[in-house]
Write a protein that holds these residues in place. Structure first.
Motif, PDB file in Angstrom:
ATOM      1  N   LEU A   1       0.834  -1.199   0.000  1.00  0.00           N
ATOM      2  CA  LEU A   1       0.000   0.000   0.000  1.00  0.00           C
ATOM      3  C   LEU A   1       0.875   1.258   0.000  1.00  0.00           C
ATOM      4  N   ILE A   2       0.627   2.144  -0.949  1.00  0.00           N
ATOM      5  CA  ILE A   2       1.309   3.442  -1.028  1.00  0.00           C
ATOM      6  C   ILE A   2       0.314   4.490  -0.527  1.00  0.00           C
ATOM      7  N   PHE A   3       0.690   5.256   0.473  1.00  0.00           N
ATOM      8  CA  PHE A   3      -0.287   6.177   1.062  1.00  0.00           C
ATOM      9  C   PHE A   3       0.354   7.523   1.401  1.00  0.00           C
ATOM     10  N   SER A   4      -0.498   8.522   1.518  1.00  0.00           N
ATOM     11  CA  SER A   4      -0.054   9.875   1.844  1.00  0.00           C
ATOM     12  C   SER A   4      -0.392  10.209   3.284  1.00  0.00           C
ATOM     13  N   ASP A   5       0.385  11.109   3.848  1.00  0.00           N
ATOM     14  CA  ASP A   5       0.078  11.657   5.162  1.00  0.00           C
ATOM     15  C   ASP A   5       0.910  12.912   5.345  1.00  0.00           C
ATOM     16  N   MET A   6       0.660  13.644   6.412  1.00  0.00           N
ATOM     17  CA  MET A   6       1.434  14.852   6.663  1.00  0.00           C
ATOM     18  C   MET A   6       2.803  14.487   7.244  1.00  0.00           C
ATOM     19  N   PRO A   7       3.819  15.331   7.028  1.00  0.00           N
ATOM     20  CA  PRO A   7       5.150  15.057   7.565  1.00  0.00           C
ATOM     21  C   PRO A   7       5.154  14.843   9.074  1.00  0.00           C
ATOM     22  N   TRP A   8       4.274  15.530   9.798  1.00  0.00           N
ATOM     23  CA  TRP A   8       4.213  15.385  11.253  1.00  0.00           C
ATOM     24  C   TRP A   8       4.048  13.922  11.659  1.00  0.00           C
ATOM     25  N   LEU A   9       3.327  13.151  10.856  1.00  0.00           N
ATOM     26  CA  LEU A   9       3.064  11.755  11.199  1.00  0.00           C
ATOM     27  C   LEU A   9       4.015  10.776  10.509  1.00  0.00           C
ATOM     28  N   LEU A  10       4.582  11.170   9.367  1.00  0.00           N
ATOM     29  CA  LEU A  10       5.457  10.252   8.640  1.00  0.00           C
ATOM     30  C   LEU A  10       6.940  10.583   8.789  1.00  0.00           C
TER      31      LEU A  10
ATOM     32  N   GLN B   1       4.678  21.289   9.061  1.00  0.00           N
ATOM     33  CA  GLN B   1       4.365  20.035   9.738  1.00  0.00           C
ATOM     34  C   GLN B   1       3.222  19.294   9.038  1.00  0.00           C
ATOM     35  N   THR B   2       2.357  20.035   8.341  1.00  0.00           N
ATOM     36  CA  THR B   2       1.222  19.413   7.648  1.00  0.00           C
ATOM     37  C   THR B   2       1.535  19.097   6.191  1.00  0.00           C
TER      38      THR B   2
ATOM     39  N   GLN C   1      -6.162  14.848  16.798  1.00  0.00           N
ATOM     40  CA  GLN C   1      -5.603  15.946  17.588  1.00  0.00           C
ATOM     41  C   GLN C   1      -4.200  16.310  17.113  1.00  0.00           C
ATOM     42  N   GLN C   2      -3.402  15.292  16.767  1.00  0.00           N
ATOM     43  CA  GLN C   2      -2.056  15.573  16.261  1.00  0.00           C
ATOM     44  C   GLN C   2      -2.118  16.335  14.934  1.00  0.00           C
ATOM     45  N   ASN C   3      -3.063  15.955  14.078  1.00  0.00           N
ATOM     46  CA  ASN C   3      -3.240  16.682  12.819  1.00  0.00           C
ATOM     47  C   ASN C   3      -3.533  18.161  13.075  1.00  0.00           C
ATOM     48  N   LEU C   4      -4.438  18.421  14.014  1.00  0.00           N
ATOM     49  CA  LEU C   4      -4.833  19.802  14.311  1.00  0.00           C
ATOM     50  C   LEU C   4      -3.722  20.560  15.027  1.00  0.00           C
ATOM     51  N   PHE C   5      -2.967  19.868  15.871  1.00  0.00           N
ATOM     52  CA  PHE C   5      -1.811  20.487  16.513  1.00  0.00           C
ATOM     53  C   PHE C   5      -0.820  20.954  15.433  1.00  0.00           C
ATOM     54  N   ALA C   6      -0.544  20.065  14.458  1.00  0.00           N
ATOM     55  CA  ALA C   6       0.373  20.415  13.370  1.00  0.00           C
ATOM     56  C   ALA C   6      -0.174  21.582  12.555  1.00  0.00           C
TER      57      ALA C   6
ATOM     58  N   TYR D   1       2.385  25.874  -0.089  1.00  0.00           N
ATOM     59  CA  TYR D   1       2.498  26.964  -1.050  1.00  0.00           C
ATOM     60  C   TYR D   1       1.117  27.585  -1.223  1.00  0.00           C
ATOM     61  N   ILE D   2       1.054  28.718  -1.883  1.00  0.00           N
ATOM     62  CA  ILE D   2      -0.208  29.464  -1.993  1.00  0.00           C
ATOM     63  C   ILE D   2      -0.583  29.624  -3.459  1.00  0.00           C
ATOM     64  N   ASN D   3      -1.835  29.315  -3.803  1.00  0.00           N
ATOM     65  CA  ASN D   3      -2.274  29.476  -5.187  1.00  0.00           C
ATOM     66  C   ASN D   3      -2.812  30.895  -5.413  1.00  0.00           C
ATOM     67  N   ASP D   4      -3.279  31.143  -6.626  1.00  0.00           N
ATOM     68  CA  ASP D   4      -3.694  32.503  -6.996  1.00  0.00           C
ATOM     69  C   ASP D   4      -4.884  33.009  -6.191  1.00  0.00           C
ATOM     70  N   ASN D   5      -5.666  32.102  -5.611  1.00  0.00           N
ATOM     71  CA  ASN D   5      -6.850  32.498  -4.851  1.00  0.00           C
ATOM     72  C   ASN D   5      -6.581  32.640  -3.355  1.00  0.00           C
ATOM     73  N   GLY D   6      -5.312  32.547  -2.970  1.00  0.00           N
ATOM     74  CA  GLY D   6      -4.977  32.669  -1.557  1.00  0.00           C
ATOM     75  C   GLY D   6      -5.177  31.391  -0.770  1.00  0.00           C
ATOM     76  N   ILE D   7      -5.415  30.276  -1.455  1.00  0.00           N
ATOM     77  CA  ILE D   7      -5.602  28.991  -0.769  1.00  0.00           C
ATOM     78  C   ILE D   7      -4.235  28.363  -0.519  1.00  0.00           C
ATOM     79  N   ILE D   8      -3.977  27.989   0.705  1.00  0.00           N
ATOM     80  CA  ILE D   8      -2.714  27.361   1.080  1.00  0.00           C
ATOM     81  C   ILE D   8      -2.810  25.882   0.731  1.00  0.00           C
ATOM     82  N   GLU D   9      -2.018  25.484  -0.254  1.00  0.00           N
ATOM     83  CA  GLU D   9      -2.022  24.103  -0.740  1.00  0.00           C
ATOM     84  C   GLU D   9      -0.935  23.309  -0.017  1.00  0.00           C
ATOM     85  N   ARG D  10      -1.132  21.975   0.021  1.00  0.00           N
ATOM     86  CA  ARG D  10      -0.154  21.116   0.694  1.00  0.00           C
ATOM     87  C   ARG D  10       0.334  20.014  -0.243  1.00  0.00           C
ATOM     88  N   GLU D  11       1.652  19.782  -0.209  1.00  0.00           N
ATOM     89  CA  GLU D  11       2.226  18.599  -0.844  1.00  0.00           C
ATOM     90  C   GLU D  11       2.519  17.603   0.273  1.00  0.00           C
TER      91      GLU D  11
END
Length: 645
Positions: A550-559, A611-612, A580-585, A616-626
């Motif tokens: 299984l190949i899966f994604s998660d935030m750096p805080w957890l991986l 941590q999440t 809670q850890q996700n929200l802390f990050a 980066y930020i797109n043209d609409n001001g939305i903070i995107e995550r890789e």
């Protein structure tokens, strides 16, 4: 994709070639019309401004020495019209004659241009390996020589060599063409791997400081692209070191924007989150993350522990401040007072930056009130409800983002035909729709979706997904026709190369073995992708083995967390759930983002290592995550190497 890129680079080469040739002041028509008789031998560098046939017709009318010049012009015109083979045939005739150094130089350039058109890139390079035996005083010859070499190096994926040739090309260009050349030069330098750049900087530091300066600038942009403040600092140092560098007269625009932007430096930050009531757990986790980031850079470990312990036990409308930190961080409880009232109260209290609200209902109330004070929301609304404004930023941990990231990851991994396996409920419908939309955006193709109603329905759905049911029906038909002794083997469809599974860990443990045993044994095994929803924190070894592959994604805080920070956090809050850890990050990143927001918005290639995720930020001001990506191998989680997009 490679054909598309090669074609665009050829177009760029011939576009710049036209600009270079336009610099020639003498035209064929001027030469030809000044004295119709006799036919005058033109300069081989004359600008091509007539069809090829015009020059070909002159060959028969000219004497031997003059005909060579007309043949060279004919070959150049044929190249300009996209006819490389007739041009090469013309050169065969030319090369039978004794030629001047200038004519030999011209023959080599035309031949290389013809090979370039025929995509014989290595042959084109070989033809140009004459610089030690031939020379020319003509500027236009050297322009074409270095431009050809740069284009060929790029097409052969040697970006460092392409940069070297373009730096040399600048010495032969008029000032108005420097900008065009430098734009391409920077695009090439900025994608050279950092390790290679560091070697090139040392190699050319003394030999060619201008070239070394370009490599150094690219290395800074890469090395600090996830640290906006460090980027500005090192760019300023670069300008001091290379005070006479030609890049200073045409600095890469994204770096100019990054350096010209003054970051947000608030003195008082208001945070609007629920600290009591049913959403208090979420609000407090965000608050604790922000406090952790607040103290992280300005206090010792012991101070962090005592300061956070003190602050989290204070009242709901809490304030964090200290002698060593001038930012006044205030928390407002949206569970006790309306969010719009709290927003006005925070502004009246002197807030010059606002974080929140967290809940969508509260965000809808606050967004229309935002004027001069910038705000990072902790959620986002529908596209229709989202207000695009220079000082509003949207930060959320939407599971939709992971479905979109999965489509991008599969595309990057070379997947051609994915399928989606999802529960037949609102979550499954929403996430499968997000994945399918993104896949279509990337490929213009479609991906099939198969829905399972329950765990007990999983096997039937997987069987249907791989068309095994149809295979079994064909087997039974053959047995009925020729007898029951027919040797058969069930075969699944072979066009699928990946499955995106939307499932809980327990559902995935059931689905993955079904997928493995149902596949065609003669076809490559399909890759299985999933989101953090499928990854469990506290799985046993046997459960983890059930997820192998299984190949899966998660935030750096957890991986892939900052281990010291995570140890500190879990020492303070040992019973934090995954949510809670996700929200802390998220809270930690919200605070860290503030001084970097404007650089991120004005410099599209800039990233912030959060941590999440890589932010980066797109043209609409939305903070995107890789996201970070990992794979279950032999019952263990192995982190996959990922680079910022």
């Amino acid at each position: 994709m490679e054909f598309k890129h090669s074609y665009s680079r050829l177009i760029m080469f011939f576009s710049l070639s036209v600009l270079l040739s336009a610099c020639s002041s003498i035209t064929t028509s001027e030469k030809a019309t000044s004295k119709p008789q006799p036919i005058v031998a033109p300069d081989v560098l004359t600008r091509i401004d007539q069809p090829a046939q015009f020059y070909i017709d002159k060959i028969a009318l000219a004497n031997k020495p003059q005909s060579i010049s007309w043949q060279l012009l004919s070959a150049r015109a044929l190249i300009a019209e996209g006819h490389p083979q007739p041009a090469l045939d013309m050169l065969l005739s030319v090369e039978r004659n004794p030629l001047s150094t200038q004519q030999l130089f011209e023959v080599a350039l035309i031949k290389s241009e013809a090979y370039l058109l025929e995509k014989r890139y290595q042959d084109a390079v070989t033809v140009l390996n004459f610089s030690s035996t031939l020379d020319t005083a003509e500027q236009i010859h050297w322009q074409r020589f270095y431009l050809l070499n740069a284009t060929l190096a790029e097409l052969l994926n040697n970006n460092a060599k392409a940069v070297e040739f373009r730096v040399a090309l600048n010495d032969y260009l008029d000032a108005e063409l420097h900008s065009t050349n430098n734009t391409r030069l920077w695009a090439l330098a900025s994608v050279i791997p950092l390790e290679e750049l560091q070697q090139l900087i040392l190699r050319f530091k003394t030999e060619n400081p201008t070239l070394s300066g370009w490599y150094h600038l690219a290395a800074i942009a890469q090395q600090y692209r996830t640290e906006p403040q460090s980027l500005i600092k090192h760019l300023q140092a670069w300008k001091t070191t290379y005070s006479q560098h030609p890049a200073l007269s045409g600095f890469p625009i994204e770096l100019v924007k990054a350096m010209a932007t003054s970051p947000y430096a608030p003195s008082q930050i208001a945070v609007l989150v629920p600290l009591t009531g049913k959403s208090a757990v979420a609000g407090k986790a965000i608050r604790d993350g922000m406090l952790s980031a607040y103290y992280q850079d300005s206090a010792t470990d012991s101070t962090v522990d005592s300061a956070i312990d003190t602050t989290i036990n204070s009242t709901a409308n809490s304030t964090a401040n200290s002698d060593h930190n001038r930012i006044d961080l205030r928390f407002y409880d949206t569970a006790t007072t309306s969010a719009d009232e709290l927003y006005f109260q925070a502004i009246d209290d002197g807030a010059d930056f606002v974080v929140g609200p967290l809940l969508k209902s509260n965000l809808a109330k606050v967004l229309p009130l935002v004027k001069d004070v910038p705000l990072i929301s902790l959620n986002k609304l529908t596209e229709a409800e989202t207000l695009a404004a220079e000082n509003i930023y949207y930060f959320s941990l939407s599971s939709n983002d992971e479905a979109i990231a999965a489509a991008k990851k599969m595309y990057k991994d070379g997947i051609k035909q994915p399928l989606v396996l999802a529960p037949n409920n609102r979550t499954g419908n929403r996430l499968s729709e997000e994945f399918n939309q993104q896949w279509h955006l990337l490929t213009k193709g479609t991906s099939e979706t198969y829905k399972y109603k329950s765990r007990s329905d999983m096997q039937n759905t997987v069987t249907s997904l791989f068309s095994v049911t149809s295979s079994n029906q064909r087997i039974r038909l053959m047995q009925n026709l020729v007898g029951a002794d027919v040797k058969t083997k069930t075969r699944s469809r072979r066009d699928i190369d990946a499955v995106y599974i939307i499932a809980t860990p327990s559902e995935a443990m059931l689905a993955i073995p079904y997928i493995s045993t149902t596949q065609n044994p003669y076809a490559p095994q399909v890759a299985i992708y999933a989101s953090s929803r499928t990854h469990g924190n506290n799985l046993s070894k046997s459960q983890s083995r059930d997820l192998n592959g299984l190949i899966f994604s998660d935030m750096p805080w957890l991986l892939n967390p900052d281990r010291e920070l995570k140890q500190q956090t879990l020492a303070l809050w040992p019973n934090m759930s995954k949510i809670q850890q996700n929200l802390f990050a998220m809270g930690y990143d919200a605070f860290t983002l503030i001084p970097n927001l404007l650089q991120l918005r004005n410099f599209p290639n800039l990233r912030l290592a959060g941590q999440t995720g890589i932010l980066y930020i797109n043209d609409n001001g939305i903070i995107e995550r890789e996201f970070s990506w990992a794979k279950y191998r032999s019952g263990k989680i192995k982190l996959e190497e990922t680079n910022p997009e």
